[in-house]
Design a protein around this motif. Structure first.
Motif, mmCIF file in Angstrom:
data_model
loop_
_atom_site.group_PDB
_atom_site.id
_atom_site.type_symbol
_atom_site.label_atom_id
_atom_site.label_comp_id
_atom_site.label_asym_id
_atom_site.label_seq_id
_atom_site.Cartn_x
_atom_site.Cartn_y
_atom_site.Cartn_z
ATOM 1 N N TYR A 135 50.795 -0.077 50.734
ATOM 2 C CA TYR A 135 49.913 0.099 49.548
ATOM 3 C C TYR A 135 50.416 1.465 48.593
ATOM 4 N N THR A 136 50.074 1.393 46.942
ATOM 5 C CA THR A 136 50.565 2.333 46.388
ATOM 6 C C THR A 136 49.309 2.908 45.286
ATOM 7 N N ALA A 249 59.137 12.910 47.683
ATOM 8 C CA ALA A 249 57.608 12.135 47.447
ATOM 9 C C ALA A 249 57.764 12.394 45.667
ATOM 10 N N ALA A 250 58.039 13.592 45.376
ATOM 11 C CA ALA A 250 58.007 14.696 43.734
ATOM 12 C C ALA A 250 58.811 15.643 43.205
ATOM 13 N N SER A 275 60.365 5.795 45.039
ATOM 14 C CA SER A 275 58.891 4.870 44.272
ATOM 15 C C SER A 275 58.903 3.950 45.103
ATOM 16 N N THR A 276 58.024 4.205 45.660
ATOM 17 C CA THR A 276 57.385 2.365 47.039
ATOM 18 C C THR A 276 58.153 1.232 46.111
ATOM 19 N N GLN A 282 67.286 5.454 45.431
ATOM 20 C CA GLN A 282 67.318 6.812 44.603
ATOM 21 C C GLN A 282 67.898 7.222 44.170
ATOM 22 N N THR A 283 67.692 8.378 43.464
ATOM 23 C CA THR A 283 68.764 9.387 43.084
ATOM 24 C C THR A 283 68.498 10.196 44.129
#
Length: 466
Positions: A135-136, A249-250, A275-276, A282-283
């Motif tokens: 969940y996000t 995560a950021a 992201s989830t 991903q980069t």
């Protein structure tokens, strides 16, 4: 060849049964042999209770419970059921809502893991079977469950060269129930180093963990990195063992990346953007002073494109919507076909960010499309916070928004119209919101500023709060 995490664990337990896979400092360790035996016993016990293929099982665990959580997760998916990871830091009402949304048939918690000895080996799960719902907080304000298959979770695993072979230990402090935390769980199954963590993050404790284990690989979120730098841990601890420091995560602020290079003198500083919904796409960006604000380029068969609102591709240097293509079987929103259709299209995933690509294909983020607040390792929904605030009888109107924070990046602020005292409201919200969702700042206004369309003008609110 498609793999599954239970299959990978079975192989590692056969070849390296006594090797430690995961350690929670001060709490204990888990070898591959123990992990296989215990998770297999949990799977058999669940099957004995009638829980099997496609059934959803909630896993409510804290950061000090990583060993039991690892057993529970592998046990659930080995039984053919779907694991639903949930942090015990979430508000109880939210846990209940998520369990109800996914139709969980059982819930496992620390110290409550079922176990059954012996019997025939379980029927193996298939790569295309559902394995996880994570969940996000979404832009609609309510958590969305992101469903992933076994093939998605195990993508890229099982190769001859294991990840992070330069390290004997990999240290992290990611929470259970997050995409970053799940990435560390996969590393514990597949990567070369022993994965080590600790029950509660503080800058000094985490630096001591790195020093104690001579960790060669370290993963943090930007908030943790900022706290460590502010505490000056590099002056009190030997961090020379770290060869790779990854931030996830950021986006990692350029100034922080530069300071980390000085604090970890032998480390390559790397920023991961995903992201989830998009994982394992991903980069990755190795810190480059020439491109200090870039989040990098895609790896391992993934791709990034910038699109206009109508979906058309935009040229380099033009800002638009960021889309990523997953090299694995894509994820989906559980029980929400409409939202799935908006975000997942033909192997591409809409990231919810605005950005642009330079001429060499490096991605730069410009802004978030929504008002979701990224606070440390978490995403906070402003609508969710507003809903909780509105439940107080003294509140007439409320608007939540993000304000700058020196370590978290952003923190929650709430503007209230009504006569409720701030301290009373804070006490009221403690039972409705998770700690990271609680407002750092409260302001009372006679009326909320609105734009011509009648919507709350949150830019004006940020100026009022500054």
């Amino acid at each position: 060849m498609s793999m599954t995490l239970p299959g990978l664990l079975r192989k590692r337990a056969a070849t390296d049964p006594g090797q430690v896979a995961m350690t929670v400092h001060g709490s204990g360790s888990l070898t591959f042999g123990e992990w296989e035996r215990r998770s297999s016993g949990t799977a058999r016990a669940l099957r004995g209770r009638g829980i099997g293929r496609g059934d959803r099982v909630g896993l409510v665990f804290g950061n000090g419970d990583w060993l039991d959580y690892a057993v529970a997760f592998l046990g659930v998916i080995r039984a053919g059921a779907v694991a639903v990871p949930l942090s015990d830091r979430l508000a109880g009402v939210d846990v209940d809502a998520m369990l109800a949304h996914c139709g969980a048939t059982a819930v496992l918690r620390p110290g409550e893991l079922p176990y059954a000895e012996g019997g025939e080996d379980l029927e193996p799960v298939a790569p295309g079977d559902p394995a996880q719902i994570l969940y996000t907080s979404g832009t609609t304000g309510r958590p969305k469950g992101v469903a992933a298959t076994h093939a998605n979770l195990a993508y890229g695993c099982g190769g001859r060269r294991r990840p992070f072979t330069h390290s004997r230990h990999l240290a992290h402090a990611f929470p259970v129930g997050t995409n970053a935390g799940q990435w560390m769980l996969v590393n514990a199954v597949d990567a070369h180093p022993e994965v080590v963590t600790l029950p509660r993050f503080t800058p000094g404790r985490f630096a001591a963990l790195i020093e104690h284990y001579r960790a060669g690989t370290v993963f943090v979120v930007p908030a943790m990195a900022i706290e460590m730098l502010a505490a000056g841990v590099q002056a009190r601890h030997d961090l020379s063992s770290v060869l790779l420091l990854g931030s996830a995560a950021a986006p990692l602020p350029a100034r922080v990346a530069g300071d980390l290079s000085a604090a970890f003198p032998n480390a390559t500083i790397t920023n991961y953007y995903t992201s989830t919904e998009a994982a394992p796409a991903q980069t990755v960006m190795i810190y480059d002073p020439e491109r200090p604000s870039s989040v990098g380029r895609p790896l391992s068969g993934g791709a990034v494109r910038i699109a206009a609102a109508d979906g058309g591709a935009l040229p380099p240097g033009t800002t638009g919507e960021v889309w990523m293509r997953s090299p694995a079987a894509t994820r989906a929103y559980y029980g929400d076909e409409a939202a799935t259709g908006e975000v997942f299209r033909g192997g591409w995933v809409r990231m919810g960010d605005l950005g642009y690509l330079d001429g060499d294909g490096y991605l730069y983020l410009v802004d978030r499309e929504s008002d979701v607040i990224k606070s440390g390792a978490y995403k906070v929904s402003t609508i969710h916070v507003e809903e909780a605030v509105h439940r107080h009888p003294g509140v007439v109107e409320a608007a939540a928004f993000g304000v700058p924070h020196p370590t978290l990046g952003k923190a929650v602020a709430v503007a209230v119209v009504g006569s409720v005292p701030h301290e009373e409201l804070r006490i009221f919200l403690k039972d409705l919101l998770a700690p990271h969702e609680l407002p750092l700042r409260l302001i009372t206004l006679d009326a909320l500023p609105r734009n011509h369309g009648g919507k709350v003008d949150k830019r004006s609110l940020r100026e009022v709060a500054s």
